[in-house]
Design an enzyme around this catalytic site. Structure first.
Site, mmCIF file in Angstrom:
data_model
loop_
_atom_site.group_PDB
_atom_site.id
_atom_site.type_symbol
_atom_site.label_atom_id
_atom_site.label_comp_id
_atom_site.label_asym_id
_atom_site.label_seq_id
_atom_site.Cartn_x
_atom_site.Cartn_y
_atom_site.Cartn_z
ATOM 1 N N THR A 156 0.823 -1.215 0.000
ATOM 2 C CA THR A 156 0.000 0.000 0.000
ATOM 3 C C THR A 156 0.857 1.265 0.000
ATOM 4 O OG1 THR A 156 -0.202 -0.373 2.384
ATOM 5 C CG2 THR A 156 -2.077 -0.978 1.033
ATOM 6 N N HIS B 93 7.583 0.367 6.803
ATOM 7 C CA HIS B 93 7.977 1.167 7.965
ATOM 8 C C HIS B 93 8.348 0.211 9.095
ATOM 9 C CE1 HIS B 93 3.975 0.334 9.639
ATOM 10 N NE2 HIS B 93 3.440 0.791 8.512
ATOM 11 N N HIS C 283 6.581 -2.993 10.178
ATOM 12 C CA HIS C 283 6.707 -4.242 9.432
ATOM 13 C C HIS C 283 7.919 -5.066 9.875
ATOM 14 C CE1 HIS C 283 4.507 -1.697 6.360
ATOM 15 N NE2 HIS C 283 3.773 -2.796 6.349
ATOM 16 N N LYS D 70 -8.675 -2.799 11.270
ATOM 17 C CA LYS D 70 -9.013 -1.531 10.612
ATOM 18 C C LYS D 70 -10.455 -1.145 10.950
ATOM 19 C CE LYS D 70 -5.109 -1.750 8.286
ATOM 20 N NZ LYS D 70 -4.667 -3.031 8.788
ATOM 21 N N ARG E 265 -9.785 0.188 3.133
ATOM 22 C CA ARG E 265 -8.598 0.814 2.570
ATOM 23 C C ARG E 265 -8.881 1.394 1.193
ATOM 24 N NH1 ARG E 265 -3.744 -3.564 3.535
ATOM 25 N NH2 ARG E 265 -3.517 -3.278 5.772
ATOM 26 N N GLN F 100 -6.767 -14.575 1.098
ATOM 27 C CA GLN F 100 -5.526 -14.873 1.803
ATOM 28 C C GLN F 100 -5.389 -16.383 2.018
ATOM 29 O OE1 GLN F 100 -4.489 -12.218 5.006
ATOM 30 N NE2 GLN F 100 -3.229 -13.746 6.033
ATOM 31 N N ASP G 229 -2.601 -9.976 14.708
ATOM 32 C CA ASP G 229 -3.895 -9.525 14.186
ATOM 33 C C ASP G 229 -4.311 -10.315 12.939
ATOM 34 O OD1 ASP G 229 -1.819 -8.412 12.711
ATOM 35 O OD2 ASP G 229 -2.967 -6.623 12.181
ATOM 36 N N LYS H 170 1.148 2.569 20.669
ATOM 37 C CA LYS H 170 1.533 1.862 19.449
ATOM 38 C C LYS H 170 2.999 2.129 19.121
ATOM 39 C CE LYS H 170 -0.165 0.871 14.824
ATOM 40 N NZ LYS H 170 -1.182 1.159 13.816
ATOM 41 N N LYS I 176 5.066 4.787 15.795
ATOM 42 C CA LYS I 176 4.416 6.038 15.407
ATOM 43 C C LYS I 176 5.034 7.188 16.210
ATOM 44 C CE LYS I 176 0.745 4.919 12.762
ATOM 45 N NZ LYS I 176 0.327 5.597 11.541
ATOM 46 N N THR I 177 5.295 8.299 15.543
ATOM 47 C CA THR I 177 5.748 9.504 16.223
ATOM 48 C C THR I 177 4.753 10.612 15.894
ATOM 49 O OG1 THR I 177 7.061 10.296 14.354
ATOM 50 C CG2 THR I 177 8.146 8.773 15.896
#
Length: 432
Positions: A39, A44, A47, A81, A85, A177, A198, A235, A238-239
């Site tokens: 995506t 990042h 992953h 989610k 998406r 999947q 998840d 989480k 994330k910043t």
């Protein structure tokens, strides 16, 4: 060879595992895959736990496959989610896939002649010509709606706060999947799927589809890593400015290095096990050294070095370390000039900034740094005192004469002046 499951356990990287999986891994070289949706054109650090699982798998003698979801990326996965998406076109997906492969190749060996060389596959290759009738006959008849409805990922969307509910497209995601696993099982002898916790529901649908299609005696298993969080429960990765990306154009190596350098002591002890390949004895030794003198931040420094080298290479690590010393170390103008523009701006992110028109250059420093629009000093008197006391620097060089003319030759990267009062007060002047 090392035991893959034991390796994951001591590293804190094992969440759920299906019965029989560990026995299979001890019995033979196992091919296992992990999926990622293309995506974006970069992974990042969220992953990285999954990618490190594949790395440890290969280091333990097994064969890793990274599956890029070119087909499933066109649909969207409801797991975790609250809304559907955005759907991507084929050209964008292909571009993203190539970028991701280049990043993953730093962690896995794709070029080896060994039987456990890594592979990358794209499910678009086998889904693009798969008709709806084929899908209904090959996949749909084996999995009941009751089975699909019971999945947590589906229930959370149906009972959650999402205004749009769950589309049929997303509802069928677990079947798609699941078919990936069936396809890889039949074509690559792939007997295991790895993923984040998840994904457990989607992954077990795959093992169920294999058994219902090919027979209950088939060896197909799922194994997950935990979702990584920070010590405060927030989480990971994330910043305030968003994700920490592996692509240096999105997150500079300096900023990447700084992220790991600034994690808490508790997180450093956890992350160094997950995100590096250092062995247990080395990590235990670093932890002991850290406890003896936490102020030296031994764990954070080694963690930051190991992950930055893996992702960006030794040269970029060296630059990041040198850049990290600029704010508080005895660096020079040459140190500033060696930085690329993005790293320079990242180093001084958050300092007070001013903008100056280029035609204002050619003035004495005392005129330029006390202007109404460049208030580095509130008055000329204060500036004179600080210059006399040796407390003023321009571009990391001590300013000894307040009347020194500031010209275009003084600009860093042709557009920046860095003024410093005392040890810690910096001001960035952008000249346009």
């Amino acid at each position: 060879m090392k035991n893959f499951i034991e390796e994951l356990k001591w590293r804190g990287m094992l969440a759920q595992i299906m019965p029989g999986a560990e026995e299979l891994l001890q019995k033979e070289m196992v091919t296992a895959y992990l999926g990622t949706d293309p995506t974006a054109d970069s992974l990042h650090i969220g992953h990285l736990c999954g990618i490190m699982m594949l790395r440890h798998l290969q280091n333990c003698g097994h064969k890793p496959i990274i599956l890029v979801g070119g087909a499933t990326g066109m649909i969207g996965d409801p797991s975790g989610k609250s809304q559907e998406r955005n759907l991507l076109d084929a050209d964008t997906l292909y571009h993203n896939q190539e970028c991701i492969k280049a990043q993953v190749a730093k962690f896995l060996n794709f070029d080896s002649n060994e039987p456990n060389a890594a592979e990358m596959v794209n499910n678009y290759d086998w889904m693009k010509d798969f008709t709806f009738l084929d899908f209904a006959r090959t996949v749909g008849k084996h999995i009941t709606v009751n089975y699909m409805m019971a999945k947590d990922s589906v229930q959370q969307r149906l009972n959650g706060t999402a205004r749009d509910g769950l589309s049929f497209t997303e509802f069928t995601y677990q079947l798609l999947q699941g078919y990936d696993f069936l396809h890889l099982y039949q074509t690559k002898n792939c007997k295991m799927q790895l993923g984040g916790n998840d994904q457990w529901g989607n992954m077990t649908t795959g093992t169920e589809l294999i058994r219902r299609t090919l027979g209950n005696d088939q060896e197909a298993y799922a194994l997950t890593c935990p979702l990584i969080t920070k010590a405060d429960g927030k989480k990971f990765g994330k910043t305030e400015s968003g994700n920490i990306w592996l692509d240096p154009k999105r997150t500079s190596p300096y900023k990447f290095y700084q992220f790991w350098l600034n994690v808490s002591d508790d997180d450093a002890e956890k992350y160094i096990k997950i995100f590096t390949s250092l062995d247990k004895a080395t990590i235990d030794g670093l932890a002991e050294e850290h406890k003896a003198d936490p102020g030296r931040r031994v764990l954070q420094k080694r963690l930051a070095e190991e992950v930055t080298v893996l992702v960006h290479g030794q040269d970029n690590l060296n630059t990041a370390i040198e850049a990290s010393g600029i704010l508080f170390g005895k660096s020079t103008k040459e140190s500033l000039e060696k930085l690329d523009e993005q790293t320079f701006l990242d180093v001084f992110d958050g300092v007070e900034t001013f903008t100056l028109a280029k035609d204002q250059l050619g003035q004495p420093a005392i005129e330029l740094l006390t202007r109404d629009d460049v208030r580095v000093f509130p008055s000329k008197g204060e500036m004179r005192k600080m210059v006399q006391g040796g407390g003023v620097s321009l571009n990391k060089e001590k300013l000894t004469d307040q009347n020194r003319i500031i010209s275009a030759d003084d600009l860093i990267d042709g557009k920046y002046l860095l003024a410093q009062k005392g040890k810690k007060n910096y001001y960035l002047i952008t000249v346009k």
